[in-house]
Design a protein around this motif. Structure first.
Motif, PDB file in Angstrom:
ATOM      1  N   LEU A 113       0.815  -1.229   0.000  1.00 21.97           N
ATOM      2  CA  LEU A 113       0.000   0.000   0.000  1.00 21.97           C
ATOM      3  C   LEU A 113       0.848   1.280   0.000  1.00 21.97           C
ATOM      4  O   LEU A 113       0.625   2.192  -0.809  1.00 21.97           O
ATOM      5  CB  LEU A 113      -0.942  -0.004   1.223  1.00 21.97           C
ATOM      6  N   VAL A 114       1.841   1.327   0.908  1.00 22.21           N
ATOM      7  CA  VAL A 114       2.625   2.560   1.042  1.00 22.21           C
ATOM      8  C   VAL A 114       3.268   2.912  -0.299  1.00 22.21           C
ATOM      9  O   VAL A 114       3.222   4.066  -0.745  1.00 22.21           O
ATOM     10  CB  VAL A 114       3.689   2.403   2.158  1.00 22.21           C
ATOM     11  N   GLU A 115       3.807   1.900  -0.949  1.00 19.82           N
ATOM     12  CA  GLU A 115       4.463   2.115  -2.236  1.00 19.82           C
ATOM     13  C   GLU A 115       3.454   2.628  -3.279  1.00 19.82           C
ATOM     14  O   GLU A 115       3.720   3.596  -4.003  1.00 19.82           O
ATOM     15  CB  GLU A 115       5.039   0.766  -2.679  1.00 19.82           C
ATOM     16  N   THR A 116       2.295   1.992  -3.339  1.00 20.92           N
ATOM     17  CA  THR A 116       1.269   2.393  -4.315  1.00 20.92           C
ATOM     18  C   THR A 116       0.835   3.843  -4.083  1.00 20.92           C
ATOM     19  O   THR A 116       0.738   4.642  -5.017  1.00 20.92           O
ATOM     20  CB  THR A 116       0.024   1.479  -4.174  1.00 20.92           C
ATOM     21  N   VAL A 117       0.589   4.157  -2.806  1.00 18.53           N
ATOM     22  CA  VAL A 117       0.134   5.519  -2.489  1.00 18.53           C
ATOM     23  C   VAL A 117       1.206   6.534  -2.869  1.00 18.53           C
ATOM     24  O   VAL A 117       0.933   7.561  -3.496  1.00 18.53           O
ATOM     25  CB  VAL A 117      -0.245   5.633  -0.992  1.00 18.53           C
ATOM     26  N   ASN A 118       2.437   6.237  -2.495  1.00 17.94           N
ATOM     27  CA  ASN A 118       3.516   7.183  -2.796  1.00 17.94           C
ATOM     28  C   ASN A 118       3.643   7.456  -4.288  1.00 17.94           C
ATOM     29  O   ASN A 118       3.891   8.581  -4.693  1.00 17.94           O
ATOM     30  CB  ASN A 118       4.848   6.660  -2.238  1.00 17.94           C
ATOM     31  N   LYS A 119       3.454   6.436  -5.083  1.00 13.19           N
ATOM     32  CA  LYS A 119       3.545   6.624  -6.551  1.00 13.19           C
ATOM     33  C   LYS A 119       2.449   7.592  -7.018  1.00 13.19           C
ATOM     34  O   LYS A 119       2.680   8.426  -7.890  1.00 13.19           O
ATOM     35  CB  LYS A 119       3.372   5.273  -7.253  1.00 13.19           C
ATOM     36  N   LEU A 120       1.272   7.454  -6.438  1.00 13.42           N
ATOM     37  CA  LEU A 120       0.151   8.306  -6.871  1.00 13.42           C
ATOM     38  C   LEU A 120       0.334   9.754  -6.417  1.00 13.42           C
ATOM     39  O   LEU A 120      -0.139  10.684  -7.051  1.00 13.42           O
ATOM     40  CB  LEU A 120      -1.164   7.760  -6.317  1.00 13.42           C
ATOM     41  N   ILE A 121       0.995   9.924  -5.290  1.00 15.64           N
ATOM     42  CA  ILE A 121       1.141  11.276  -4.726  1.00 15.64           C
ATOM     43  C   ILE A 121       2.221  12.065  -5.432  1.00 15.64           C
ATOM     44  O   ILE A 121       2.100  13.274  -5.646  1.00 15.64           O
ATOM     45  CB  ILE A 121       1.379  11.176  -3.207  1.00 15.64           C
ATOM     46  N   LYS A 122       3.301  11.379  -5.839  1.00 14.88           N
ATOM     47  CA  LYS A 122       4.401  12.125  -6.448  1.00 14.88           C
ATOM     48  C   LYS A 122       4.110  12.532  -7.895  1.00 14.88           C
ATOM     49  O   LYS A 122       3.186  12.166  -8.506  1.00 14.88           O
ATOM     50  CB  LYS A 122       5.697  11.314  -6.372  1.00 14.88           C
TER      51      LYS A 122
END
Ligand code: HAM
Length: 422
Positions: free
Chosen positions: A413-422
């Motif tokens: 999850l953390v990785e997926t979210v970070n990709k969407l935020i950057k």
């Protein structure tokens, strides 16, 4: 007992969350700007012995005579005052802790000040200052640097229409000569003095020049000026300040009537003024105070400083149409069901471990109503968890500004979210 709603003290304002965002942004900008000039933070108490302000600001000034929140400590009888300004406290702290022992100091502070003035737009009984003090510096270079600093801040904030007024108050001897002439002049026009001026005639005639009474303005305008009394060294100092400002294309106006409302100043004094805030147009003001350190009990040391009124500066920025910044929410977590609820609080903590800003939905409700809240929060991403997802150790991730919803393992999850935020 009355149950009517209690109100804040008149002239003391709450700063509500929307506006507080602007304050936080401003404070960060200012901190960065101050560090750019090597200033270091100092924090003094809000309450000081009353004697400190009497000695520093002067017994015969508006602040000390009429505006201080002074009280006797009910427990031990000490005479205390809520600070009306920061310079006196700052100098006291510097002396108490011997900070001038082997090096000059560039210091700044920020926080509440208290003056019992008549509240109006831009004038409050509790207000905030950012104060800047350079102690142990004698030359005109620091005077000019502080003024250049201000000019840089206005540029950086995008502030328009603040004009610089400058004056020199000379040194003790020339001020004494001027004082004698002022007394003689006002004695000749005794019948035109108001009550304040009459009272101050022999104690602090310079303060009469600071009178706000419209009926006194003509008399004040024709009073003998200090400029005829200035010593050569003070003139040279002032010339050099002006030369540096010109070198940097800083526009200023010499205002021989600028005397400031506090007694500790000598030589350079300045105010940044706008016409766009009504009567309370001074957003930043200060000057040199070479005698104050000794007056508060230290070995003589020259000093120069200024303070800006935060409420006034922010009002000016808002006049310019500056939008309120908003705190950023990265992720809003919506969930339904017991198992989902437990997983939701776990993933919210995991996301925060990664320094993300996370709003975990609290208070139940349908997915639809929770998604509305997610939308209103301004979050970039919603994480959606139902019991079936929770059972599978998975969550759904929905980009809020367009894009496909995906279902991922909790571990990714953390990785997926970070990709969407950057
Ligand atoms: P001051 O001129 O009394 O100087 O105050 C500085 C600034 O604080 C003013 O220009 C104004 O922007 C703001 N201010 C003052 N009173 C109020 C009020 N009642 N409501 C809202 N804003 C206000 C000093 O305090 C000196 N300690 C400055 C200084 C520092 N000089 C040398 N070092």
């Amino acid at each position: 007992m009355s149950n009517e709603t209690l109100q804040a003290v008149k002239g003391m304002n709450d700063i509500l969350p929307d506006e507080a965002e602007l304050w936080l942004w401003f404070e960060e900008e200012v901190r960065d700007w101050l560090h750019g000039y090597g200033y270091r933070n100092i924090r003094m108490p809000l309450v000081e012995p009353t004697a400190l302000f009497k000695r520093a600001i002067g017994e015969v000034t508006d602040i000390v005579e009429k505006e201080m929140y002074s009280f006797e400590d009910a427990l031990n009888g000490d005479n205390l005052t809520l600070r009306p300004e920061g310079t006196a406290s700052c100098v006291r702290a510097v002396l108490q802790h011997n900070l001038l022992y082997n090096a000059p100091q560039r210091l700044y502070y920020s926080g509440q000040m208290f003056r019992h003035e008549r509240p109006q737009k831009g004038r409050y009984r509790q207000f905030h200052q950012i104060g800047v003090e350079a102690l142990g510096f004698a030359g005109p270079d620091i005077d000019a640097e502080q003024i250049l600093m201000c000019a840089r801040l206005w540029r950086r904030l995008g502030l328009r229409d603040v004009a610089l007024q400058l004056n020199t108050l000379g040194d003790a001897a020339s001020r004494h000569r001027h004082r004698v002439k002022l007394i003689a002049y006002f004695e000749q026009h005794r019948d035109r003095l108001d009550a304040d001026a009459t009272r101050r005639l022999y104690t602090n005639p310079l303060r009469i020049l600071d009178s706000k009474n419209p009926a006194m303005q003509e008399l004040v305008a024709a009073a003998p000026g200090l400029s005829d009394e200035l010593d050569e060294e003070a003139i040279r100092h002032f010339d050099e300040v002006q030369a540096v400002l010109k070198h940097h294309d800083v526009v200023f106006e010499i205002n021989p009537r600028l005397v400031r409302g506090l007694d500790y100043y000598n030589r350079t004094v300045f105010e940044w003024v706008t016409t766009r805030l009504g009567a309370q147009g001074t957003v930043c003001a200060g000057g040199r105070y070479d005698g104050l350190v000794e007056q508060i009990g230290g070995k003589p040391a020259p000093a120069m400083g200024f303070a800006m009124g935060v409420e006034r500066l922010l009002a000016l920025l808002q006049e310019d149409g500056m939008a309120l910044p908003k705190a950023e929410v990265d992720v809003y977590v919506v969930h339904q069901g017991e198992l989902a609820g437990r997983l939701a609080s776990r993933v919210a903590e995991q996301l925060r471990d990664d320094r993300l800003h996370v709003l975990l939905h609290c208070g139940g409700g349908s997915f639809k109503s929770q998604m509305k809240k997610a939308d209103a929060s301004g979050a970039t991403v919603a994480v959606v968890i139902g019991d079936d997802e929770a059972q599978a150790g998975e969550v759904s991730v929905k980009p809020m500004r367009g894009g496909e919803q995906v279902r991922v393992k909790v571990q990714t999850l953390v990785e997926t979210v970070n990709k969407l935020i950057k």
